[in-house]
Design a protein around this motif. Structure first.
Motif, short mmCIF file in Angstrom:
data_model
loop_
_atom_site.label_atom_id
_atom_site.label_comp_id
_atom_site.label_asym_id
_atom_site.label_seq_id
_atom_site.Cartn_x
_atom_site.Cartn_y
_atom_site.Cartn_z
N SER A 88 -7.19 -1.81 -6.26
CA SER A 88 -7.92 -2.48 -5.19
C SER A 88 -8.22 -3.90 -5.59
O SER A 88 -8.47 -4.19 -6.76
N LEU A 89 -8.18 -4.79 -4.60
CA LEU A 89 -8.48 -6.19 -4.87
C LEU A 89 -9.99 -6.41 -4.96
O LEU A 89 -10.74 -5.77 -4.25
N LYS A 116 0.83 -1.21 0.00
CA LYS A 116 0.00 0.00 0.00
C LYS A 116 0.86 1.26 0.00
O LYS A 116 0.54 2.25 -0.66
N ASP A 117 1.97 1.22 0.73
CA ASP A 117 2.76 2.43 0.98
C ASP A 117 3.97 2.59 0.08
O ASP A 117 4.67 3.59 0.19
N PRO A 145 -2.53 -8.11 -9.17
CA PRO A 145 -2.37 -8.20 -7.71
C PRO A 145 -1.97 -9.58 -7.21
O PRO A 145 -1.17 -9.69 -6.28
N ASP A 146 -2.51 -10.66 -7.81
CA ASP A 146 -2.17 -11.99 -7.32
C ASP A 146 -0.71 -12.32 -7.61
O ASP A 146 -0.01 -12.91 -6.77
N ARG A 202 -0.89 -1.07 -6.23
CA ARG A 202 -0.92 -0.58 -4.86
C ARG A 202 -2.24 -1.02 -4.23
O ARG A 202 -3.32 -0.68 -4.69
N PHE A 203 -2.16 -1.78 -3.16
CA PHE A 203 -3.37 -2.20 -2.46
C PHE A 203 -3.03 -2.58 -1.03
O PHE A 203 -1.87 -2.86 -0.69
#
Length: 499
Positions: free
Chosen positions: A498-499, A101-102, A444-445, A114-115
Motif C-alpha cells: 500500500s502507498l 492491483k490486479d 512503489p514510486d 501490488r497497490f
C-alpha cells in the motif's frame, strides 16, 4: 470525390481507416483474407478450435490466438477515437483491469508491488477487439471493406513538373503520384484508384518491392532478433477460482531467466496462457512439454492456474518475433499519395505488447498530419496537395517510434548478441540503467514510473527524475557502471503493498 485506400484490415488498418474517414468522402479497406471470421481448424494436439473461434487465426493475422494487450496509452486513444467501445467490450465480458492491483508481475527478477493505481484498462482477446472496432467502422457509412483483395502493386502517374514549380524539400521527390492499388481478386487483376494509399499490411508488407518497381530505393532496415518463441493455450477459468491476481506477467531476465509467461483473462471466463522462451529456448507445443515448461517457470502462478483449469484448445506456437524497422524516413525520394504505418514500417517483439498501441498512436499522427494539410472533408478540398509531404509523415512517425523501439530492443539487444551488431554507448548505458532500476522495482514510486513508461503513457525521460535517477547513477558510478549483482528470485507469490 476524395478517396483513400487502406491495405490491410488488421488493427493498424482499422485505426487508420477510422481517422481517414474524417478527411475523405470514401475509405476502402482491402483485406487479402476471403472472410473476416477466424478460420477454425484442428490444431493437431489435444483439442481443436472449432468450438472456440476466438482462439483461431486467419492467414492475415496468424498470431490471433496468442496474448494481445492494448497498453494504457492505446486505451486512451480508443476512448478518444471510439467513445463507448470500451463499455461495449466490458458488456461483452472483457474483464476490467487495474494493472498494478490486479497483476502478479515479475520483472528483472523482482516482484512488483501490488497497490491500487490509476492505471486502469481492460483485457480482451484480439478477435473480439478487432471485430468490435470493425463493426463500429461499418456504422460510419463512408468506410467499406473488401475481402479477398490481394494487393500486388501500386498504380502511378508521372510528371516532370514539380508542385509550385519546385521540389518539396520536406517531402522529397514528387515526380511520381501513387494513384491506387493493383489487386488480384480470384483470377482477375483489377486497379482501384484513390487519392491516398496507406500501407498497413503488416510484417509481410511488400512496399519495398513496390517502391523499387516505381523507380525508388528500398529503405534501410534494422533488425534485432532475440530468437524468441512462444506457445499458447486457452483454458476455461475454473468455477469458484480464487486467487489474489487477475493477470500474471513473468518477464525474462538476461542472461539467467530465459523463460517467461502471461496468463491473460479474457471474455467468457477464459484464460489465454502464453509461455515465452528467449535465445532459442522455446516452449514446446506438445502437452507434456508445455506443462513441464510451465512448471519450471520462476513463479508458481502459471502452473497452479493451468493445473486447475480445463483446456479449451490445442497448443499453438509462434516464432516470427524479431524487432524489424524499415527506415522509410531516411529515404531522399518518396512518391506522392503514399503513406506507410503499423508493422509494415516497424514491427516489435510481441512480448512487449506494443503493436496495437503503436498503431493507435500512428493513426493519431496521421490525423494531425492530414488536419495540418487541410484535407478534412468538411473543409476545402482544393487545398495543399497531400502527396508532396508524405515523406514528412514518415519522419514524424519515426520520431514517435523511437520510444517503443528503445523499450523493446534495450533488453532484446543483449539476448541477440552479435547478431544485432554493436550496441551504441547510449544503448549500453540504458541497459545498465534499466537493470539498476529493475533492482528497485519493489519501490512503489519506481514501479509506477516504470509501468507508465512501459505503457507509453510517459516518455522514458520520466525514468530519470532525480528521486529515481540519483541513487541509480551514484551506484553506477561507484561500481564503474557494472551490472547489478545477480540475485536469486524465489518462487513465492508477491505480497500486496500500500502507498
Amino acid at each position: 470525390m476524395r478517396t483513400a485506400i487502406v491495405v490491410g484490415g488488421g488493427m493498424a488498418g482499422l485505426f487508420a481507416a477510422n481517422v481517414l474517414a474524417d478527411h475523405f468522402e470514401q475509405v476502402t479497406v482491402l483485406e487479402r483474407d476471403e472472410a473476416w471470421s477466424p478460420r477454425s481448424r484442428p490444431t493437431g494436439h489435444t483439442a481443436n478450435t472449432d468450438s472456440l473461434p476466438q482462439a483461431a487465426g486467419r492467414s492475415g493475422v496468424p498470431q490471433t490466438r496468442h496474448v494481445h494487450v492494448l497498453l494504457l496509452r492505446g486505451v486512451q486513444v480508443l476512448r478518444k477515437r471510439l467513445p463507448g467501445l470500451e463499455e461495449e467490450l466490458l458488456a461483452l465480458g472483457a474483464p476490467p483491469l487495474n494493472w498494478l492491483k490486479d497483476t502478479a508481475a515479475l520483472a528483472g527478477g523482482s516482484w512488483l508491488p501490488r497497490f491500487n493505481s490509476n492505471l486502469i484498462g481492460f483485457s480482451v482477446s484480439r478477435t473480439l477487439l478487432e471485430s468490435q472496432v470493425r463493426e463500429r467502422l461499418h456504422r460510419r457509412g463512408n468506410i467499406q471493406f473488401r475481402t479477398g483483395y490481394r494487393v500486388v502493386g501500386l498504380s502511378a502517374s508521372y510528371t516532370e513538373t514539380a508542385t509550385n514549380g519546385r521540389r518539396d524539400r520536406e517531402g522529397g521527390s514528387n515526380d511520381t503520384l501513387v494513384t491506387g492499388t493493383v489487386c488480384t481478386v480470384g483470377d482477375e487483376t483489377v486497379t482501384l484508384h484513390a487519392d491516398l494509399v496507406v500501407d498497413a499490411s503488416g510484417r509481410s508488407s511488400r512496399l519495398p518491392r513496390w517502391l523499387e518497381d516505381l523507380g525508388y530505393a528500398a529503405p534501410q532496415e534494422s533488425t534485432v532478433n532475440a530468437d524468441v518463441g512462444y506457445a499458447t493455450r486457452w483454458y476455461r477459468i475454473p468455477e469458484g477460482w480464487q486467487a489474489d491476481w487477475k493477470m500474471v506477467l513473468l518477464a525474462t531476465r538476461f542472461p539467467d531467466i530465459k523463460g517467461g509467461a502471461v496468463v491473460q483473462p479474457v471474455e467468457d471466463s477464459r484464460w489465454v496462457v502464453t509461455l515465452v522462451g528467449y535465445a532459442g529456448d522455446h516452449p514446446p507445443t506438445d502437452e507434456a512439454g508445455f506443462e513441464e515448461f510451465a512448471r519450471g517457470l520462476i513463479g508458481p502462478q502459471v502452473w497452479e492456474a493451468i493445473r486447475a483449469a480445463e483446456p479449451l484448445t490445442g497448443i499453438g506456437g509462434y516464432r516470427r518475433t524479431e524487432n524489424h524497422w524499415r527506415h522509410y524516413e531516411r529515404l531522399k525520394r518518396w512518391p506522392q499519395g503514399l503513406i506507410a504505418l503499423g508493422d509494415s514500417v516497424c514491427a516489435f517483439n510481441p512480448v512487449y505488447a506494443q503493436g496495437m498501441t503503436v498503431s493507435a498512436l500512428s493513426a493519431e499522427i496521421l490525423d494531425d498530419f492530414l488536419t495540418r494539410r487541410g484535407t478534412r472533408k468538411r473543409g476545402p478540398l482544393g487545398g495543399v496537395p497531400l502527396g508532396p509531404s508524405s515523406l514528412a509523415f514518415q519522419k514524424k512517425l519515426a520520431k514517435m517510434l523511437q520510444t517503443p523501439w528503445q523499450l523493446a530492443t534495450s533488453d532484446d539487444f543483449r539476448w541477440a548478441g552479435r547478431k544485432a551488431g554493436d550496441a551504441s554507448l547510449i544503448e549500453r548505458f540504458m541497459h545498465r540503467y534499466i537493470e539498476h532500476m529493475l533492482d528497485r522495482i519493489h519501490r512503489p514510486d519506481v514501479c509506477l514510473a516504470f509501468f507508465n513508461a512501459a505503457h507509453l503513457i510517459s516518455p522514458p525521460a520520466t525514468l530519470f527524475r532525480p528521486r529515481i535517477a540519483l541513487p541509480i547513477l551514484w551506484e553506477m558510478v561507484k561500481n564503474g557502471s557494472l551490472q547489478p549483482v545477480a540475485k536469486t528470485t524465489d518462487r513465492q507469490k508477491p505480497e500486496a503493498t500500500s502507498l
